[in-house]
Scaffold this motif. Sequence first.
Motif, mmCIF file in Angstrom:
data_model
loop_
_atom_site.group_PDB
_atom_site.id
_atom_site.type_symbol
_atom_site.label_atom_id
_atom_site.label_comp_id
_atom_site.label_asym_id
_atom_site.label_seq_id
_atom_site.Cartn_x
_atom_site.Cartn_y
_atom_site.Cartn_z
ATOM 1 N N VAL A 81 -114.507 -7.400 26.335
ATOM 2 C CA VAL A 81 -113.960 -6.643 27.457
ATOM 3 C C VAL A 81 -113.980 -7.482 28.727
ATOM 4 O O VAL A 81 -114.935 -8.216 28.983
ATOM 5 N N THR A 82 -112.924 -7.354 29.523
ATOM 6 C CA THR A 82 -112.856 -8.027 30.809
ATOM 7 C C THR A 82 -113.950 -7.497 31.733
ATOM 8 O O THR A 82 -114.221 -6.294 31.771
ATOM 9 N N GLU A 83 -114.562 -8.408 32.485
ATOM 10 C CA GLU A 83 -115.706 -8.037 33.331
ATOM 11 C C GLU A 83 -115.249 -7.341 34.611
ATOM 12 O O GLU A 83 -115.218 -7.917 35.693
ATOM 13 N N GLN A 84 -114.877 -6.093 34.470
ATOM 14 C CA GLN A 84 -114.561 -5.226 35.601
ATOM 15 C C GLN A 84 -115.209 -3.866 35.346
ATOM 16 O O GLN A 84 -115.284 -3.411 34.198
ATOM 17 N N SER A 85 -115.657 -3.228 36.407
ATOM 18 C CA SER A 85 -116.411 -1.982 36.248
ATOM 19 C C SER A 85 -115.591 -0.911 35.544
ATOM 20 O O SER A 85 -116.129 -0.152 34.729
ATOM 21 N N ARG A 86 -114.321 -0.828 35.848
ATOM 22 C CA ARG A 86 -113.478 0.198 35.221
ATOM 23 C C ARG A 86 -113.396 -0.011 33.710
ATOM 24 O O ARG A 86 -113.468 0.940 32.930
ATOM 25 N N TYR A 87 -113.221 -1.250 33.313
ATOM 26 C CA TYR A 87 -113.120 -1.546 31.887
ATOM 27 C C TYR A 87 -114.452 -1.337 31.176
ATOM 28 O O TYR A 87 -114.503 -0.870 30.034
ATOM 29 N N ARG A 88 -115.555 -1.668 31.848
ATOM 30 C CA ARG A 88 -116.872 -1.428 31.256
ATOM 31 C C ARG A 88 -117.127 0.068 31.071
ATOM 32 O O ARG A 88 -117.731 0.497 30.091
ATOM 33 N N ALA A 89 -116.660 0.862 32.025
ATOM 34 C CA ALA A 89 -116.816 2.311 31.906
ATOM 35 C C ALA A 89 -116.034 2.848 30.712
ATOM 36 O O ALA A 89 -116.509 3.735 29.985
#
Length: 373
Positions: free
Chosen positions: A111-119
Amino acid sequence: MQRCEACVEPVTLGVEEEYLLLDPDTGVPVPLAEQVRAAAGLAPLVDAKELQSELLQVQVEVATAICTELKEAGGHLLRLRHAVGAAAEANGCRLAACGTPPRRGADSGLVTEQSRYRALQVQAPQLVAEQLVNGLHIHTAVPCPEVGVAVLNRLRGWLPVLVAMSANSPLWDGHDTGFASWRTVVFGRWPISGPPPVFGDHADHEQRVRTLLDSGIIRDTGQLYWQARLSDRFPTVEVRCPDVQLRADEAVMFAGIVRALVTTAIREAEADTPVPPIAPEVMQAANWQAARHGLGGSLIMAAGERRSAGDVVAQLMEHITPALDAAGDTREVVSLVHRLLQQGTPADRQRRALAEGGLKAVTDLIISETMAL
């Protein structure tokens, strides 16, 4: 419906394409998006706003500027494909405009390291790991949100034929899924996805979206994965159902078709032309049938009857011909649709390559057609 202020023809459009980064020998997606985007961003003719990150590290996305002519959109797509493609090659991979990859690897789901994607990963880990799908998104201008909702209601019945015509994802994990658009099936597993519902008006649309947000099932309107939706960022309707296309001119064809559909829908709304009723279960079945067979079988119409795919495409073209004529797009779009009916969908071409030369032949086809002029 009442004509809204400053109601004008939806002449402008923008196109977004999602791509995979593939190992040219194995066809496995490789997590090099950050490096490729950085290298492509150094190209003198590429604006940083035209390159965007995606959910997975094996994906990149491009977005054209606002365009008034199809040839303008096509020029942007070719420029972006070749800039990003050169950056990919410099990093040992290749750009691939396929709806799904020929096969998967151990690092395909990073997963790309962005908060939205981690969520999203926390919410649905297996879905995110398998979200190796790429779409073509077409934004077409509408004069106001009220008209935009009227357009959505009138687009619904045409979405399955767009799914069928754009099918470009027959493979998964190295084998033929039996579906022309496996991407449509994968995307349909999210809670708010598939064909959009019918809305009473813009207020109804806003209230129902607010209910979904308040429920917590979606964190933001970006998770409204309907196949057509109002854009939050632009005064547009965004049609998201097509698979990304192997060739740039195929994407241009769909841009022309979608713009003509939106233009026609606006005219129908202003004339208070009734919206043909389509039962939700028929809409869902029609979408599934289109994903399953592409243009290789029958499609399901609004009343539930089956028609040959060729007949439905002909009906679509008849429906939008006045709008194509008004935009000056008829010759280009009709020529490309004729080629599509002769050569088959990108899914058909992938399957022919698979039969003739296996997965390596599919990978070679995808890479070569992605970069074709």
